[in-house]
Design a protein around this motif. Sequence first.
Motif, short mmCIF file in Angstrom:
data_model
loop_
_atom_site.label_atom_id
_atom_site.label_comp_id
_atom_site.label_asym_id
_atom_site.label_seq_id
_atom_site.Cartn_x
_atom_site.Cartn_y
_atom_site.Cartn_z
N LEU A 160 0.73 -0.63 2.30
CA LEU A 160 0.63 0.71 2.86
C LEU A 160 1.93 1.48 2.66
O LEU A 160 1.92 2.66 2.31
CB LEU A 160 0.31 0.64 4.36
CG LEU A 160 -1.18 0.68 4.75
CD1 LEU A 160 -1.92 -0.53 4.21
CD2 LEU A 160 -1.33 0.78 6.26
N TYR A 161 3.06 0.81 2.87
CA TYR A 161 4.35 1.51 2.78
C TYR A 161 4.61 2.00 1.36
O TYR A 161 5.15 3.09 1.16
CB TYR A 161 5.48 0.60 3.23
CG TYR A 161 5.33 0.05 4.63
CD1 TYR A 161 4.48 0.64 5.56
CD2 TYR A 161 6.04 -1.07 5.04
CE1 TYR A 161 4.34 0.14 6.84
CE2 TYR A 161 5.92 -1.58 6.33
CZ TYR A 161 5.06 -0.98 7.22
OH TYR A 161 4.93 -1.49 8.49
N LYS A 162 4.22 1.20 0.37
CA LYS A 162 4.39 1.60 -1.02
C LYS A 162 3.63 2.89 -1.32
O LYS A 162 4.17 3.84 -1.89
CB LYS A 162 3.86 0.50 -1.96
CG LYS A 162 4.80 -0.63 -2.27
CD LYS A 162 4.14 -1.55 -3.29
CE LYS A 162 5.14 -2.49 -3.92
NZ LYS A 162 4.51 -3.32 -4.97
N ILE A 163 2.37 2.91 -0.93
CA ILE A 163 1.53 4.06 -1.26
C ILE A 163 1.93 5.29 -0.45
O ILE A 163 1.99 6.40 -0.98
CB ILE A 163 0.04 3.71 -1.06
CG1 ILE A 163 -0.38 2.69 -2.14
CG2 ILE A 163 -0.83 4.95 -1.12
CD1 ILE A 163 -1.81 2.23 -2.06
N PHE A 204 -6.76 6.04 1.27
CA PHE A 204 -5.80 7.06 0.86
C PHE A 204 -6.36 8.17 -0.01
O PHE A 204 -5.61 9.04 -0.46
CB PHE A 204 -4.63 6.40 0.13
CG PHE A 204 -3.81 5.49 1.00
CD1 PHE A 204 -2.95 6.01 1.94
CD2 PHE A 204 -3.91 4.11 0.87
CE1 PHE A 204 -2.18 5.18 2.75
CE2 PHE A 204 -3.16 3.27 1.68
CZ PHE A 204 -2.30 3.80 2.62
N GLY A 205 -7.65 8.16 -0.24
CA GLY A 205 -8.25 9.19 -1.09
C GLY A 205 -8.05 10.59 -0.56
O GLY A 205 -7.81 11.53 -1.32
N GLU A 206 -8.12 10.77 0.76
CA GLU A 206 -7.97 12.10 1.35
C GLU A 206 -6.57 12.67 1.11
O GLU A 206 -6.37 13.88 1.20
CB GLU A 206 -8.26 12.05 2.86
CG GLU A 206 -9.71 11.77 3.20
CD GLU A 206 -10.66 12.85 2.67
OE1 GLU A 206 -10.27 14.03 2.70
OE2 GLU A 206 -11.77 12.51 2.24
N SER A 207 -5.62 11.77 0.81
CA SER A 207 -4.25 12.22 0.53
C SER A 207 -4.02 12.47 -0.95
O SER A 207 -2.88 12.74 -1.36
CB SER A 207 -3.25 11.17 1.04
OG SER A 207 -3.38 10.99 2.43
N GLY A 208 -5.07 12.34 -1.74
CA GLY A 208 -4.97 12.67 -3.17
C GLY A 208 -4.52 11.54 -4.06
O GLY A 208 -4.21 11.76 -5.23
N LEU A 209 -4.47 10.32 -3.53
CA LEU A 209 -4.05 9.18 -4.35
C LEU A 209 -4.99 9.01 -5.54
O LEU A 209 -6.21 9.09 -5.41
CB LEU A 209 -4.06 7.89 -3.51
CG LEU A 209 -3.59 6.64 -4.23
CD1 LEU A 209 -2.09 6.69 -4.51
CD2 LEU A 209 -3.95 5.38 -3.41
N VAL A 210 -4.40 8.77 -6.72
CA VAL A 210 -5.17 8.45 -7.92
C VAL A 210 -4.88 7.00 -8.29
O VAL A 210 -3.72 6.59 -8.40
CB VAL A 210 -4.81 9.39 -9.09
CG1 VAL A 210 -5.50 8.94 -10.37
CG2 VAL A 210 -5.19 10.83 -8.74
#
Length: 537
Positions: free
Chosen positions: A108-111, A224-230
């Motif tokens: 989690l911290y990495k992302i 994390f999709g809602e935060s725009g992670l690809v």
Amino acid sequence: MSEETILYPETNYFSPFILDYLAEKSSLKDFYNRYPKIENFGPQIEEKKNSYDHSIRKDLIEVLNEQYSGLEVSELTRENIELFGSEKTFTVVTGHQLNLFTGPLYFLYKIISTINLTRQLKNKYPENNFVPIYWMATEDHDFDEINFFNLNGKKFKWNNADKRAGKTAVGKLSTEGLDEVFKLFSAEIGGGENAEYLKNLFEKGYLEHDNLTDATRYIANELFGESGLVIVAAGDKRLKKHFIPFVENELTKQVSLNKTTETVEKINSLGYNIQVNPREINLFYLTEELRERIIEKDGKYFVHETEISWTKDEILNELKEHPERFSPNVMLRPLYQEVILPNLCYIGGGGELAYWLELKSYFETENITFPMLLLRNSALLQTAKQNEKRERLNITMPELFLKQHELINRKVRKISNIDIDFSPQKEHLVQQFQQMYDLAEQTDESFLGAVKAQEVKQLKGLDNLEKRLLKAQKRKLKDEVERIAKLQNALFPNRSLQERQTNFSEFYVEYGKDLISHLMENLDPLESNFKILTFGK
């Protein structure tokens, strides 16, 4: 939530190499281009813009859209994928193995570090676009490293029935056998809204997807999709084809070995430990059934422990026809990532950054821009009740990070009603023996050895007496000692950093979505301190 910070050196959990990098020691300047400060990203953007092969952008969009088909994709993630079509779009990348149910907390911290950095960059450089990337290590094959997670002090292990486990890339493995883990996990996690969310996440991720790559993508996208992670799985042939010239150099010129060996020697000469040593050829041959090292001998190429072999012309033809079968190892994977992505910065743990720092001269030889290297955020999560216990025990935050025997000895000495520090007595004894050394030198130097032996014997006697008294005081203060040990064991499972042991579900079941939102609010990727985050009042 409240927060405190301590310096990384005070944690005693980070290597001298990484601590000196964080301190920007001048002796390490040769191993990177720019230190990750917000003002340094401007020139990094210009350099990457001018060196990156922008024709790759079309393939990235095509591959990512295919990989996301069938998933519920947030509007922001969809926009970020389409933004790859612009030459003003850049990435910040973190990479991670396909650990079962994300593995330890630092996933989690990495992302979160990656997402937060892209937001800061957008504020500073609004004319550009910045996309957070999770690079899935789909081609790793060390199954034993990723087939478990720890929850409530228990190990939940996946006994995969796939006979290829440990032999081919983990991303290809069937999710068979995870129904048993799901049953055990469901029983452990209990009931309630947050627990039901976690069960649903696990079930949909692993029991409704056929392989580990798709399952991991689903879970990371849900979190994390809602935060725009690809999320990128880079084994696609359309991406690998762009790496062909570099693989050819590796096969025929062994460029990475030659360049990184020079750097490794420099790092060694500075007294640091080496994270990874390069091989002659840093490539694996990858199929559905195996991932094995490629070896060159007497002008022929072989796949280790198989009957597969090629001449030079044959292997170069194989590379041209099937670039997806050539899998970079830990030394080449960073170059591959930087070839196919318009990347500015890589975010990783201490061990990751240590091997990246071996690679700058290799990147320069291959004319690929070396990314900025940022240590991911680190944190200790505790409850307000645990923090109150620490304060009642009069333990400072840095003391909490000591080895347990050091912490207990220090606190016993502090709260004891007798002085168990014999340092003054030892110093007095040394002074007395100095007079004896002077006397022996003036009379008969052959007695020097006898004087030394007597000094060592008496100092050792004081050490033993000090230890016995300390042990006696520990027994006398047994309740206090047990409370100290219990608190530290709860916060440092297996005598290690919590983030390297505990799965996120242990906290999510209590705090739900607030866990991730609070971490987002409190973890600043450009702040070089270790965070202690306290939940509750």
